[in-house]
Design an enzyme around this catalytic site. Sequence first.
Site, PDB file in Angstrom:
ATOM      1  N   ASP A 172       6.963  53.799  82.533  1.00 54.42           N
ATOM      2  CA  ASP A 172       5.559  53.354  82.296  1.00 54.42           C
ATOM      3  C   ASP A 172       5.287  52.021  81.654  1.00 54.42           C
ATOM      4  O   ASP A 172       4.036  51.580  82.052  1.00 54.42           O
ATOM      5  CB  ASP A 172       4.970  54.427  81.114  1.00 54.42           C
ATOM      6  CG  ASP A 172       3.620  54.299  80.862  1.00 54.42           C
ATOM      7  OD1 ASP A 172       2.673  54.309  82.012  1.00 54.42           O
ATOM      8  OD2 ASP A 172       3.024  54.545  79.815  1.00 54.42           O
ATOM      9  N   LYS A 218      -8.731  51.799  91.470  1.00 60.60           N
ATOM     10  CA  LYS A 218      -7.469  52.431  91.224  1.00 60.60           C
ATOM     11  C   LYS A 218      -6.215  51.424  91.984  1.00 60.60           C
ATOM     12  O   LYS A 218      -6.467  50.666  92.646  1.00 60.60           O
ATOM     13  CB  LYS A 218      -7.277  53.597  92.199  1.00 60.60           C
ATOM     14  CG  LYS A 218      -8.396  54.709  91.960  1.00 60.60           C
ATOM     15  CD  LYS A 218      -8.478  55.913  92.715  1.00 60.60           C
ATOM     16  CE  LYS A 218      -9.359  57.079  92.447  1.00 60.60           C
ATOM     17  NZ  LYS A 218      -9.381  58.125  93.298  1.00 60.60           N
TER      18      LYS A 218
END
Lengths: 253, 253
Positions: A172, A218
């Site tokens: 992440d 996105k």
Amino acid sequence: MARSLGRMCKALQRLGSVSSMQSQLGRPSSCVSFRTDSRDMLGLPSAFFSKPRDFSLPNSSWGPEMMRLYEQYNSQCGEETEGGENREGPWKRLPSYNRFLKYATGGVYLSRMIHKKARLFTRNNRDQGATFEYVLFFNSEEDKCVGVFQAGHLLEGPPGHVHGGAIATMIDTVIGTHATIACGPVLTANLNINYRRPIPLGNTVLLESSVDKKEGKKVFVTCKMTSSDGSKLHTDSTALFVSIKVSQLLLGS
Amino acid sequence: MARSLGRMCKALQRLGSVSSMQSQLGRPSSCVSFRTDSRDMLGLPSAFFSKPRDFSLPNSSWGPEMMRLYEQYNSQCGEETEGGENREGPWKRLPSYNRFLKYATGGVYLSRMIHKKARLFTRNNRDQGATFEYVLFFNSEEDKCVGVFQAGHLLEGPPGHVHGGAIATMIDTVIGTHATIACGPVLTANLNINYRRPIPLGNTVLLESSVDKKEGKKVFVTCKMTSSDGSKLHTDSTALFVSIKVSQLLLGS
């Protein structure tokens, strides 16, 4: 309370202006990060800040593999020479602090008001080498981001091996930074990880991410994590991030 | 070195016999966990162990929501009454320590030899309330596992909110425990998380997992994470775990 709220609103307004300020400074507007506490990426003058510790520089806990990969990428980074000239290089080392908010415009006020004791999850332990030791590099020409991580003894999950959550945290961190460079402030919307091989505690791993595509707000990113010599695949993963406004996050999510 | 190796092999043999020993004790053979440091789940006599701290019991850092949910589930747990009788209850609180290995059969020796400074990622901070405060409960009749987590200030990702990697860690902890109860020792093979809503630092969240199906060595688990009152969905996720042998992991993964 009212005064605090006033200060907070002003700080938020300044935070909202980071992108335009970056453009004025000749930097891309896509470099505000929540994940990599990127004072340098913001391109702001040093007068805005105290002198925080840059955790992405080598320390005595770094082992030979960590140092080898650091030097491999760092030697290909652009830098200012002693003569004051800029040396070209395809890679850029991304500095890393223990909180983002403090180092953004107006963030000094915010960081005093909002959870002032808060620290970045990956930089919350003062014991060097105990948890995450890492450094990220970015190559703008190839649009690639790499992370070199050394897993400390406090990251245990299966006996002698790194916890699945700690592995997800490494991923992440790298892909979130990459998405932020690509699209500005983002939040993770989806993270899909295939765990292929456990990572022994103490090992150094290499993460490489690529942006697959962007669609409006996105951005789709993929990442693979290998052993430091690239011979063993530990994980492969995909992620979706969505652009957000900092003020929305701070004023009520 | 040879003596250490000999001790290690003997300890591994003992670890390998945990399942059969559990069966003799009338417990299911599926309760060896790498994630939840489950001395209690192993059902072993206390003489095998020193007295470790059970981190899943309330401490002064637990806020009202954390305490409310703890008491809600704990009041439904079976327990031994003062009169020595067993009170029935659908739920069981799962104790939690800061290392698994030490509390498995033979693990005392292994934990001295293998990364003796290692600590479970989710229990590696001594400052109460700073990182993960949590407790897990299991309901064998309904085959459900719940986790109640309070997110400390050292888990920051986006300003004032919990890091995506810390959220993944909470999920992996609950579903990994559930998969272990279902199938014995497991490793995460896939973890797919949809992040729906950021979690402010300091908040308490509730995780609920269900086993969807088992296929040979595979177990499929789903999990949703909500606010403490259940009104807000923070994440939904799916995961695949695969059964492994402890000895394989320790002798070379």
